[in-house]
Design an enzyme around this catalytic site. Structure first.
Site, PDB file in Angstrom:
ATOM      1  CD1 TRP A 164      -1.617  -2.162   2.355  1.00 16.59           C
ATOM      2  CD2 TRP A 164      -2.714  -1.760   0.453  1.00 16.59           C
ATOM      3  NE1 TRP A 164      -2.461  -3.223   2.138  1.00 16.59           N
ATOM      4  CE2 TRP A 164      -3.160  -2.997   0.977  1.00 16.59           C
ATOM      5  CE3 TRP A 164      -3.250  -1.287  -0.744  1.00 16.59           C
ATOM      6  CZ2 TRP A 164      -4.124  -3.764   0.340  1.00 16.59           C
ATOM      7  CZ3 TRP A 164      -4.221  -2.066  -1.367  1.00 16.59           C
ATOM      8  CH2 TRP A 164      -4.646  -3.282  -0.826  1.00 16.59           C
ATOM      9  CB  ILE A 165       4.279   1.884  -1.089  1.00 17.26           C
ATOM     10  CG1 ILE A 165       4.669   0.781  -0.111  1.00 17.26           C
ATOM     11  CG2 ILE A 165       5.239   3.066  -1.013  1.00 17.26           C
ATOM     12  CD1 ILE A 165       4.506   1.138   1.347  1.00 17.26           C
ATOM     13  CB  THR A 166       1.075   6.841  -1.527  1.00 11.70           C
ATOM     14  OG1 THR A 166      -0.121   6.394  -0.873  1.00 11.70           O
ATOM     15  CG2 THR A 166       0.743   7.994  -2.448  1.00 11.70           C
ATOM     16  CD  GLN A 343     -29.795  11.161  -2.948  1.00 16.55           C
ATOM     17  OE1 GLN A 343     -28.984  10.246  -3.061  1.00 16.55           O
ATOM     18  NE2 GLN A 343     -31.070  11.024  -3.253  1.00 16.55           N
ATOM     19  N   GLY A 347     -29.221  11.989 -10.912  1.00 16.45           N
ATOM     20  CA  GLY A 347     -28.621  11.097 -11.905  1.00 16.45           C
ATOM     21  C   GLY A 347     -27.329  11.632 -12.473  1.00 16.45           C
ATOM     22  CD  GLU A 370      -0.591   9.083   6.481  1.00 17.25           C
ATOM     23  OE1 GLU A 370       0.012   8.299   7.223  1.00 17.25           O
ATOM     24  OE2 GLU A 370      -0.011   9.794   5.648  1.00 17.25           O
TER      25      GLU A 370
END
Length: 390
Positions: A164-166, A343, A347, A370
């Site tokens: 999960w290394i940005t 919302q 659409g 984090e």
């Protein structure tokens, strides 16, 4: 009904220099990020040239010492800059926060020689950083990491996998936490590893629901050799370094969450003014106006919370609990605000022709990175009850 658009955010900027800086950030965000962000995200294209521009402009080192090429700005100014960048494109906002996190270890715990050797290029030389703590089997339980660094003469040899290394695979340097001793938090040490080190490879980027322009990948360390001069802090001090960095990093994520929330509110406000139903703008309908009011209130509360935590940090006071509160509240609010924006557009909000669907997908990750928001609650409760509590 007035036709003016959303009011500009009133910033808490203490000096003329900070006000000029924010004008530069806003200009870069609107000129270099906003025009192409939709196309970049749809194509999964990483805007590396934007980060190069931010670095050359002095915007990737704002909270660090001017002596080493930083901007010497208080954290409350830096975070507001991150918020502006995130409002234009979350990939850039989060990327800026991650880069700042990656520089923290050297800037705060490095020797004078390490700061002099590395920080100028890291802060303003066009380099981009990544932060390597999580692993496939140790996410929230970060102290259980298994990546190991073994001493070999004047070098350390690192083996293992980070997850999960940005900026995984595109960063020029990584702050890496690896095990050098026994089990638990006391056996972890921090290292500064070049992105092109022999034996360091990146897996294919993860396929994510949001922030598709930001590469997130596993990194494999196969006999990666780094000199002892790239060890940051003392042996066994790495977990303390990691936690110290994460307190500040959580404020960066909080600022990003407020930025994307503000962008969603602005988009929804403009749409409600223009969209006609039953012979009048839908902004005239009370139920929709109440939704806007709730969205704006959450944004203002989140902004006040992260700025309050930043002021504590700037004063050198403890801020761990407040940072966790800010990250928790702001990211949860971002999920609610962006969902409400979809919302309000009906659409149209569910299509890629309008950015609110991207805001909603992007916002989700802020509740996870984090430290998940469940972990933030643990941090907050532990601080309230004292260290003897479990």
């Amino acid at each position: 009904m007035p036709e003016s658009g959303p009011q500009p955010v009133e910033r808490n900027l203490p000096t003329e220099e900070a006000r000029d800086l924010m004008s530069l950030v806003r200009e870069v965000a609107q000129r270099e990020i906003a025009p192409t962000v939709n196309e970049d995200e749809l194509a999964g294209r990483f805007p590396r040239e934007v980060f190069t521009l931010l670095s050359r402009s002095g915007l990737l080192g704002l909270p660090y010492s001017e002596e080493y090429g930083g901007g010497d700005q208080p954290y409350k100014v830096y975070l507001q800059a991150v918020e502006e960048l995130a409002a234009a494109g979350l990939t850039v906002g989060v990327g800026t926060s991650v880069h700042t996190l990656a520089c923290h270890a050297v800037a705060t715990f490095g020797t004078k020689e390490q700061r002099t050797s590395h920080l100028p290029e890291m802060l303003g030389g066009g380099l981009l950083g990544g932060y390597c703590l999580s692993e496939p089997a140790s996410g929230s339980d970060a102290a259980a990491l298994r990546t190991r660094a073994v001493r070999d003469g004047d070098d350390w040899v690192i083996d293992g996998t980070k997850a999960w290394i940005t900026h995984g695979g595109v960063a020029d340097f990584y702050t890496v936490l690896a095990r050098t001793g026994g089990e638990g938090a006391k056996g972890i040490t921090a290292f500064l590893v070049p992105g092109d080190a022999p034996g360091l490879t990146a897996a294919a980027p993860e396929k994510k629901m949001g922030m598709t322009g930001s590469p997130t990948a596993q990194l494999h360390f196969d006999g990666v050799r780094v000199p002892d001069s790239r060890r940051i802090g003392e042996e066994g001090q790495g977990f303390r370094i990691a936690l110290d960095a994460l307190d500040s990093g959580r404020l960066g994520i909080a600022a990003c969450a407020v930025g994307i929330s503000q962008a969603a509110l602005d988009e929804a406000t403009g749409y409600l003014r223009q969209r006609q139903q039953f012979g009048r703008p839908i902004a005239d309908f009370q139920g929709l106006r109440f939704m806007l009011a709730d969205m704006a209130t959450q944004i203002e509360a989140g902004r006040a919370l992260y700025l309050a935590a930043a002021r504590l940090r700037d004063q050198g006071r403890p801020f761990s609990r407040q940072a966790a509160m800010a990250k928790l509240f702001c990211s949860d609010a971002a999920m609610r605000v962006t969902t409400d924006a979809v919302q309000l557009l009906g659409g149209y909000g569910y299509t890629v022709d309008f950015p609110v669907e991207r805001f909603m997908r992007d916002a989700k990750v802020l509740q996870i990175v984090e430290g998940t928001n469940q972990v933030q609650r643990v941090v907050i409760a532990r601080d309230l009850l004292g260290p003897e509590s479990r």
